[in-house]
Motif scaffolding. Structure first.
Motif, PDB file in Angstrom:
ATOM      1  N   ALA A 109      14.404  33.674  -6.529  1.00 41.47           N
ATOM      2  CA  ALA A 109      14.084  34.931  -7.216  1.00 41.47           C
ATOM      3  C   ALA A 109      13.923  36.064  -6.210  1.00 41.47           C
ATOM      4  O   ALA A 109      14.408  37.187  -6.426  1.00 41.47           O
ATOM      5  N   HIS A 110      13.269  35.791  -5.103  1.00 38.00           N
ATOM      6  CA  HIS A 110      13.066  36.834  -4.087  1.00 38.00           C
ATOM      7  C   HIS A 110      14.353  37.136  -3.325  1.00 38.00           C
ATOM      8  O   HIS A 110      14.616  38.285  -2.966  1.00 38.00           O
ATOM      9  N   ARG A 111      15.179  36.122  -3.107  1.00 42.91           N
ATOM     10  CA  ARG A 111      16.483  36.372  -2.473  1.00 42.91           C
ATOM     11  C   ARG A 111      17.338  37.280  -3.351  1.00 42.91           C
ATOM     12  O   ARG A 111      18.032  38.180  -2.845  1.00 42.91           O
ATOM     13  N   ALA A 112      17.266  37.062  -4.660  1.00 41.31           N
ATOM     14  CA  ALA A 112      18.052  37.888  -5.586  1.00 41.31           C
ATOM     15  C   ALA A 112      17.618  39.350  -5.543  1.00 41.31           C
ATOM     16  O   ALA A 112      18.407  40.245  -5.865  1.00 41.31           O
ATOM     17  N   GLN A 113      16.371  39.590  -5.135  1.00 48.42           N
ATOM     18  CA  GLN A 113      15.858  40.960  -5.029  1.00 48.42           C
ATOM     19  C   GLN A 113      16.148  41.582  -3.663  1.00 48.42           C
ATOM     20  O   GLN A 113      15.763  42.718  -3.402  1.00 48.42           O
ATOM     21  N   ALA A 149       7.251  38.700  -9.193  1.00 48.68           N
ATOM     22  CA  ALA A 149       6.696  40.029  -8.904  1.00 48.68           C
ATOM     23  C   ALA A 149       5.217  39.925  -8.545  1.00 48.68           C
ATOM     24  O   ALA A 149       4.740  40.592  -7.614  1.00 48.68           O
ATOM     25  N   ARG A 150       4.469  39.086  -9.269  1.00 46.84           N
ATOM     26  CA  ARG A 150       3.045  38.896  -8.963  1.00 46.84           C
ATOM     27  C   ARG A 150       2.862  38.305  -7.567  1.00 46.84           C
ATOM     28  O   ARG A 150       1.978  38.717  -6.799  1.00 46.84           O
ATOM     29  N   VAL A 151       3.689  37.317  -7.232  1.00 45.67           N
ATOM     30  CA  VAL A 151       3.576  36.674  -5.921  1.00 45.67           C
ATOM     31  C   VAL A 151       3.929  37.667  -4.814  1.00 45.67           C
ATOM     32  O   VAL A 151       3.290  37.685  -3.758  1.00 45.67           O
ATOM     33  N   LEU A 152       4.912  38.514  -5.072  1.00 46.31           N
ATOM     34  CA  LEU A 152       5.270  39.535  -4.087  1.00 46.31           C
ATOM     35  C   LEU A 152       4.092  40.479  -3.840  1.00 46.31           C
ATOM     36  O   LEU A 152       3.834  40.908  -2.704  1.00 46.31           O
ATOM     37  N   GLU A 153       3.344  40.796  -4.898  1.00 43.71           N
ATOM     38  CA  GLU A 153       2.126  41.593  -4.745  1.00 43.71           C
ATOM     39  C   GLU A 153       1.115  40.883  -3.842  1.00 43.71           C
ATOM     40  O   GLU A 153       0.439  41.514  -3.024  1.00 43.71           O
ATOM     41  N   GLY A 157       2.815  47.749 -15.989  1.00 41.10           N
ATOM     42  CA  GLY A 157       3.667  48.055 -14.853  1.00 41.10           C
ATOM     43  C   GLY A 157       3.010  48.849 -13.747  1.00 41.10           C
ATOM     44  O   GLY A 157       3.695  49.340 -12.840  1.00 41.10           O
ATOM     45  N   PHE A 158       1.687  48.981 -13.789  1.00 39.66           N
ATOM     46  CA  PHE A 158       0.984  49.703 -12.728  1.00 39.66           C
ATOM     47  C   PHE A 158       0.714  48.773 -11.549  1.00 39.66           C
ATOM     48  O   PHE A 158       0.353  47.607 -11.738  1.00 39.66           O
ATOM     49  N   ALA A 159       0.855  49.302 -10.339  1.00 39.36           N
ATOM     50  CA  ALA A 159       0.594  48.513  -9.141  1.00 39.36           C
ATOM     51  C   ALA A 159      -0.885  48.470  -8.810  1.00 39.36           C
ATOM     52  O   ALA A 159      -1.366  47.490  -8.218  1.00 39.36           O
ATOM     53  N   LEU A 160      -1.624  49.537  -9.165  1.00 36.34           N
ATOM     54  CA  LEU A 160      -3.047  49.617  -8.867  1.00 36.34           C
ATOM     55  C   LEU A 160      -3.802  50.200 -10.058  1.00 36.34           C
ATOM     56  O   LEU A 160      -3.298  51.114 -10.722  1.00 36.34           O
ATOM     57  N   GLY A 161      -5.001  49.670 -10.301  1.00 34.45           N
ATOM     58  CA  GLY A 161      -5.903  50.227 -11.299  1.00 34.45           C
ATOM     59  C   GLY A 161      -7.110  50.795 -10.574  1.00 34.45           C
ATOM     60  O   GLY A 161      -7.765  50.092  -9.796  1.00 34.45           O
ATOM     61  N   ILE A 162      -7.430  52.074 -10.807  1.00 31.37           N
ATOM     62  CA  ILE A 162      -8.434  52.776 -10.013  1.00 31.37           C
ATOM     63  C   ILE A 162      -9.716  52.926 -10.825  1.00 31.37           C
ATOM     64  O   ILE A 162      -9.719  53.526 -11.902  1.00 31.37           O
TER      65      ILE A 162
END
Length: 610
Positions: free
Chosen positions: A25-29, A345-349, A557-562
């Motif tokens: 999955a990460h290689r495809a990205q 995507a979660r693991v990439l985070e 789809g937010f990367a951060l919640g403040i």
């Protein structure tokens, strides 16, 4: 990113399948991926390097550590991801002295011996594959909760339900036949399958999985008896690389972990039986608790793992008398929860978080402002700093060599778009909520004068032109106007980050979750459409949040919640609850020093007993 996976792969277990699919999955990205494993071949296009990871002799462990360290240095690896304790152990020592983060996925309960607690070999971030496992790591292994993310194994589901020309009535037990799984298989062979085969003359039983030679003696005896009594109706398959093919011709699956996930996603009913517990027939109502235990494989706390096989027999009989397909809603629920794209995507985070935690381990001050008026306001809400005082703040930041960045900047460092070598020595993030008109007339010119950029949190509804939420709560509060679209676009043109702040400024936890989700999702879409800029962060109105709201922010789809005055010691402690410091009208030099100091977050917690 440049990612290295390290795993034990003597046989193709679920953890190996997970690692391989994640790598693909990460290689495809577009990420570059290497795999160190004790396997000559794996179904991946990643660069494969052999090492005897499963061999636990100290001599081989030292060889393994040397192989990993040389590879990390030669290929300039950004993050190492391990998939077994043996892999984590050698990687932990291989990375000593290197500024490379270590991430470990823990697939099962850990042995509770002294070395487990004393030597934390799992690294900077830990992925627990289910909720029960996370609780076990915190309560029994005594691992730091802030470093653990509960992220299930990802599965690449097909779009169509499996179909087969084999229409036999069949139960398939799919899993290993050694250890705890072998004991479960032995009990099924002795206590469940004989009665089912007698009651249903057309029924076949398939035994699918590796290590069949290690089936407990009682199981081998029961299997021999079944073969003598029922002949070819007992299908001893052993290890198979065509599990989807067997799922396609199976009426009811008995299994746990990845087997249960793949079966349900393919539309095959499952009796969830694992090493820890029996969770029964998986339905929409039982899915959540079954998933928390990885479908029976993992208990949150050490306890007896007795299974009522008489109850399992009754459940199997009831189902086989009236077989039913997996409801579409349950299948969709499973596919959404275990979607490989979402999990990747979660693991990439997690990789990014581990990388930043390693490079920037301290507290980054995130300051929260609202109104920047010309003169003090007659309000009980002290959410303003006058123009003159705010300029004093900026002068102080400049004198202290604090470098304002945005969250969008921070994320570019985290994902590798910007070199960590360029990350400022003393960063600060200045945020401003609601988008008042004085932000345009007073704030923007001052920030530009000092060469600073900030983060502006706006409502998605452009027709909200004043602080109507304050007036509803208290009509005596002064009205404060909000910018029009042209004024908001001036901030985008000046290089500011725009973040979302809901559509109408409600307290999100007081709303039904679907309404809260709409406020969150629609604000992102509306701001991106109106301002033609990517929205990557979300600020909770009033700092009001709970776990369900945080999950909804992530899913939007937010990367951060403040947040406001709550959250972890660092940004990476909890990306969905980033701590912000409230700024008030009468801040002094000493309070500015305090609120921008690296020790302030710990001090704040200590002072409030949090």
């Amino acid at each position: 990113m440049r990612i290295l996976h390290v795993l034990s792969a003597e046989f193709f277990a679920g953890s190996v399948a997970y690692a391989v699919q994640l790598a693909e999955a990460h290689r495809a990205q577009g990420h570059q991926v290497w795999v160190v494993a004790d396997a000559d071949k794996l179904p991946t296009g990643a660069t494969l390097v052999w090492a005897g990871i499963s061999n636990r002799s100290y001599r081989q462990r030292l060889r393994n550590a040397r192989i990993i360290r040389q590879l990390v240095k030669k290929e300039r690896i950004d993050v190492v991801h391990c998939h077994s304790r043996a892999a984590s152990w050698v990687s932990y020592f291989a990375l000593r002295g290197l500024a490379v983060p270590l991430v470990s996925t823990v697939h099962g309960r850990q042995h509770l011996h002294t070395s487990t607690s004393l030597l934390d070999v799992y690294g900077d971030k830990v992925i627990a594959i289910c909720a029960n496992l996370r609780e076990h790591l915190i309560s029994e292994v005594k691992m730091d909760a802030a470093k653990i993310e509960a992220i299930p194994n990802g599965v690449a589901f097909g779009n169509e339900e499996l179909a087969s020309e084999d229409f036999a009535l069949r139960i398939s037990f799919i899993g290993r036949f050694n250890g705890g799984k072998g004991e479960r298989a032995a009990a099924l062979l002795a206590q469940v399958f004989p009665a089912l085969l007698r009651e249903f003359p057309a029924l076949r039983v398939a035994l699918i999985g590796g290590e069949l030679e290690h089936l407990p003696a009682a199981g081998k005896t029961a299997l021999a008896q079944l073969q003598a009594d029922f002949g070819e109706r007992i299908e001893v398959v052993g290890f198979s690389d065509d599990v989807p093919g067997w799922l396609a011709c199976t009426t009811l699956v008995i299994g746990a972990g990845r087997v249960a996930i793949e079966a349900l996603g393919a539309g095959r009913p499952v009796l969830a039986l694992g090493e820890a517990s029996y969770e029964g027939l998986v339905t929409e109502d039982t899915f959540a608790p079954a998933a928390a235990s990885n479908f029976g494989d993992i208990a949150a706390r050490l306890s007896a793992s007795e299974v009522d096989f008489a109850a399992l027999l009754v459940d199997a009989q009831g189902f086989l008398r009236q077989p039913q397909a997996v409801p579409a809603a349950l299948r969709q629920q499973v596919q959404a929860h275990y979607s490989l794209a979402t999990i990747a995507a979660r693991v990439l985070e997690v990789y990014q978080a581990a990388r930043m935690q390693k490079a920037v381990p301290g507290f980054i001050p995130v300051l929260m402002y609202h109104k920047i008026p010309d003169a003090p306001l007659a309000t009980k809400h002290h959410i303003y700093v006058t123009k003159d005082n705010f300029e004093k703040h900026l002068a102080y930041f400049k004198k202290q060599n604090l470098t304002p960045i945005t969250f969008a900047d921070y994320l570019k460092y985290a994902n590798g778009e910007r070199s960590l070598a360029d990350f400022p020595a003393r960063p600060i993030i200045l945020t401003f909520d609601d988008g008042y008109t004085d932000n345009y007339t007073n704030l923007l010119p001052l920030m530009q004068h000092y060469g600073y950029r900030g983060v502006l949190y706006l409502l998605g509804d452009a027709d909200v032109r004043h602080n109507q939420w304050d007036l509803v709560a208290d009509p005596t509060e002064p009205r404060s106007d909000i910018m029009d679209l042209a004024q908001k676009r001036a901030f985008v043109a000046a290089g500011w980050e725009i973040g979302a702040h809901t559509m109408s400024h409600p307290r999100l936890t007081t709303l039904p979750l679907p309404e809260a989700a709409a406020e969150i999702q629609r604000s992102k879409a509306a701001l991106e459409a109106d301002l033609q800029t990517e929205i990557v962060t979300f600020a909770y109105p009033y700092g009001d949040l709970n776990e369900a709201v945080k999950d909804t922010v992530r899913e939007a789809g937010f990367a951060l919640g403040i947040a406001t005055d709550t959250g972890g010691l660092t940004i990476e402690a909890d990306r969905m609850q980033v701590f912000r410091v409230n700024m008030f009208p009468n801040e002094s030099t000493s309070s500015l020093f305090k609120k921008t100091s690296p020790w302030y977050r710990k001090y704040y917690r200590w002072k409030r007993g949090k």
